[in-house]
Design a protein around this motif. Sequence first.
Motif, PDB file in Angstrom:
ATOM      1  N   ASP A  45       0.804  -1.217   0.000  1.00  0.00           N
ATOM      2  CA  ASP A  45       0.000   0.000   0.000  1.00  0.00           C
ATOM      3  C   ASP A  45       0.838   1.267   0.000  1.00  0.00           C
ATOM      4  OD1 ASP A  45      -2.633  -1.284   0.107  1.00  0.00           O
ATOM      5  OD2 ASP A  45      -1.936  -2.024   2.035  1.00  0.00           O
ATOM      6  N   ALA A  46       2.036   1.222   0.522  1.00  0.00           N
ATOM      7  CA  ALA A  46       2.915   2.398   0.534  1.00  0.00           C
ATOM      8  C   ALA A  46       4.356   1.901   0.573  1.00  0.00           C
ATOM      9  CB  ALA A  46       2.620   3.288   1.731  1.00  0.00           C
ATOM     10  N   CYS A  47       5.272   2.737   0.092  1.00  0.00           N
ATOM     11  CA  CYS A  47       6.671   2.337   0.079  1.00  0.00           C
ATOM     12  C   CYS A  47       7.561   3.574   0.098  1.00  0.00           C
ATOM     13  CB  CYS A  47       6.981   1.473  -1.140  1.00  0.00           C
ATOM     14  SG  CYS A  47       6.667   2.301  -2.701  1.00  0.00           S
ATOM     15  N   MET A  48       8.853   3.325   0.302  1.00  0.00           N
ATOM     16  CA  MET A  48       9.840   4.393   0.271  1.00  0.00           C
ATOM     17  C   MET A  48      11.190   3.782  -0.057  1.00  0.00           C
ATOM     18  SD  MET A  48      11.340   6.859   3.258  1.00  0.00           S
ATOM     19  CE  MET A  48      12.659   5.752   3.687  1.00  0.00           C
ATOM     20  N   VAL A  77      22.606   8.823   2.286  1.00  0.00           N
ATOM     21  CA  VAL A  77      22.730  10.268   2.476  1.00  0.00           C
ATOM     22  C   VAL A  77      23.887  10.513   3.424  1.00  0.00           C
ATOM     23  CG1 VAL A  77      20.315  10.798   2.014  1.00  0.00           C
ATOM     24  CG2 VAL A  77      21.007  10.254   4.322  1.00  0.00           C
ATOM     25  N   ALA A  78      24.194  11.740   3.654  1.00  0.00           N
ATOM     26  CA  ALA A  78      25.327  12.084   4.528  1.00  0.00           C
ATOM     27  C   ALA A  78      25.168  11.402   5.884  1.00  0.00           C
ATOM     28  CB  ALA A  78      25.403  13.588   4.701  1.00  0.00           C
ATOM     29  N   GLY A  79      26.197  10.732   6.327  1.00  0.00           N
ATOM     30  CA  GLY A  79      26.182  10.076   7.632  1.00  0.00           C
ATOM     31  C   GLY A  79      25.630   8.668   7.597  1.00  0.00           C
ATOM     32  N   GLN A  80      25.116   8.217   6.459  1.00  0.00           N
ATOM     33  CA  GLN A  80      24.577   6.866   6.363  1.00  0.00           C
ATOM     34  C   GLN A  80      25.404   6.066   5.378  1.00  0.00           C
ATOM     35  OE1 GLN A  80      20.516   7.435   5.166  1.00  0.00           O
ATOM     36  NE2 GLN A  80      19.787   7.070   7.239  1.00  0.00           N
ATOM     37  N   SER A  81      25.530   4.794   5.663  1.00  0.00           N
ATOM     38  CA  SER A  81      26.273   3.927   4.753  1.00  0.00           C
ATOM     39  C   SER A  81      25.352   3.015   3.964  1.00  0.00           C
ATOM     40  CB  SER A  81      27.274   3.084   5.542  1.00  0.00           C
ATOM     41  OG  SER A  81      26.583   2.260   6.454  1.00  0.00           O
ATOM     42  N   ALA A  82      24.070   3.058   4.237  1.00  0.00           N
ATOM     43  CA  ALA A  82      23.163   2.099   3.625  1.00  0.00           C
ATOM     44  C   ALA A  82      21.980   2.779   2.961  1.00  0.00           C
ATOM     45  CB  ALA A  82      22.648   1.127   4.672  1.00  0.00           C
ATOM     46  N   SER A  83      21.437   2.085   2.003  1.00  0.00           N
ATOM     47  CA  SER A  83      20.162   2.471   1.412  1.00  0.00           C
ATOM     48  C   SER A  83      19.062   1.764   2.192  1.00  0.00           C
ATOM     49  CB  SER A  83      20.099   2.064  -0.054  1.00  0.00           C
ATOM     50  OG  SER A  83      21.028   2.780  -0.809  1.00  0.00           O
ATOM     51  N   VAL A  84      17.883   2.346   2.167  1.00  0.00           N
ATOM     52  CA  VAL A  84      16.768   1.793   2.923  1.00  0.00           C
ATOM     53  C   VAL A  84      15.563   1.641   2.003  1.00  0.00           C
ATOM     54  CG1 VAL A  84      15.149   2.205   4.819  1.00  0.00           C
ATOM     55  CG2 VAL A  84      17.553   2.788   5.089  1.00  0.00           C
ATOM     56  N   GLN A  85      14.867   0.534   2.148  1.00  0.00           N
ATOM     57  CA  GLN A  85      13.608   0.314   1.461  1.00  0.00           C
ATOM     58  C   GLN A  85      12.545  -0.008   2.501  1.00  0.00           C
ATOM     59  OE1 GLN A  85      14.378  -2.914  -1.254  1.00  0.00           O
ATOM     60  NE2 GLN A  85      15.123  -1.538  -2.842  1.00  0.00           N
ATOM     61  N   LEU A  86      11.418   0.628   2.372  1.00  0.00           N
ATOM     62  CA  LEU A  86      10.280   0.364   3.251  1.00  0.00           C
ATOM     63  C   LEU A  86       9.103  -0.079   2.394  1.00  0.00           C
ATOM     64  CD1 LEU A  86      10.306   3.445   5.644  1.00  0.00           C
ATOM     65  CD2 LEU A  86      10.922   1.112   6.214  1.00  0.00           C
ATOM     66  N   GLU A  87       8.411  -1.100   2.845  1.00  0.00           N
ATOM     67  CA  GLU A  87       7.173  -1.538   2.209  1.00  0.00           C
ATOM     68  C   GLU A  87       6.131  -1.669   3.298  1.00  0.00           C
ATOM     69  OE1 GLU A  87       8.073  -5.138   0.105  1.00  0.00           O
ATOM     70  OE2 GLU A  87       9.005  -4.045  -1.554  1.00  0.00           O
ATOM     71  N   ILE A  88       5.017  -0.985   3.110  1.00  0.00           N
ATOM     72  CA  ILE A  88       3.958  -0.980   4.116  1.00  0.00           C
ATOM     73  C   ILE A  88       2.718  -1.627   3.517  1.00  0.00           C
ATOM     74  CG2 ILE A  88       2.436   0.479   5.505  1.00  0.00           C
ATOM     75  CD1 ILE A  88       5.731   1.863   4.567  1.00  0.00           C
ATOM     76  N   THR A  89       2.180  -2.583   4.250  1.00  0.00           N
ATOM     77  CA  THR A  89       0.949  -3.255   3.858  1.00  0.00           C
ATOM     78  C   THR A  89      -0.063  -3.041   4.968  1.00  0.00           C
ATOM     79  OG1 THR A  89       2.263  -4.940   2.758  1.00  0.00           O
ATOM     80  CG2 THR A  89      -0.037  -5.457   3.140  1.00  0.00           C
TER      81      THR A  89
END
Length: 162
Positions: free
Chosen positions: A126-129, A134-146
């Motif tokens: 239903d939603a995602c990101m 970004v600065a200060g982060q070493s990882a990418s993030v994926q969010l999936e909301i159901t």
Amino acid sequence: MAETQTETPVEQTVPGRTRWGVFTAILAVPTLVVAGLIALLVAWLFTDDSVDTGVRKVSCAEAFAYGGAKPPTGARDLTCVLEAAQDPRYEARFRLRRAEVSAWVAASYPEGPGLRTVQCGGDGIDACMNQGPVAGQSASVQLEITYDSPNWSVVQFVAFTP
């Protein structure tokens, strides 16, 4: 002429070998083969043949910190794992009230793109990101909301090194 009677000599019976020994030997070989195969099958069924997949449980603080976030307050059924391949990949899955999801995402990623409801990739999401490093982060993030119910959402959080 005098008739001579021919007598058949009486055979003496001497206890000796019978053919039962040969018959038993012939039957014993297939019986032992079948018994051996059954023993191997039982041993195969009861041995631990699990393979280490490289997935192990980790603390959720560690998983969220890798993605630059904090675990949400009020989360239920929170489980976190680490897939230790060449690059680490943390996954967290939890339930959160629908009204609190957007606020948690905004607090965790104030400069991020925010949640979207289109182009989320999978059926039932239903939603995602997607948040790149970004600065200060070493990882990418994926969010999936159901949306699990009118009040609850199931959130899948993945933090990984691109």
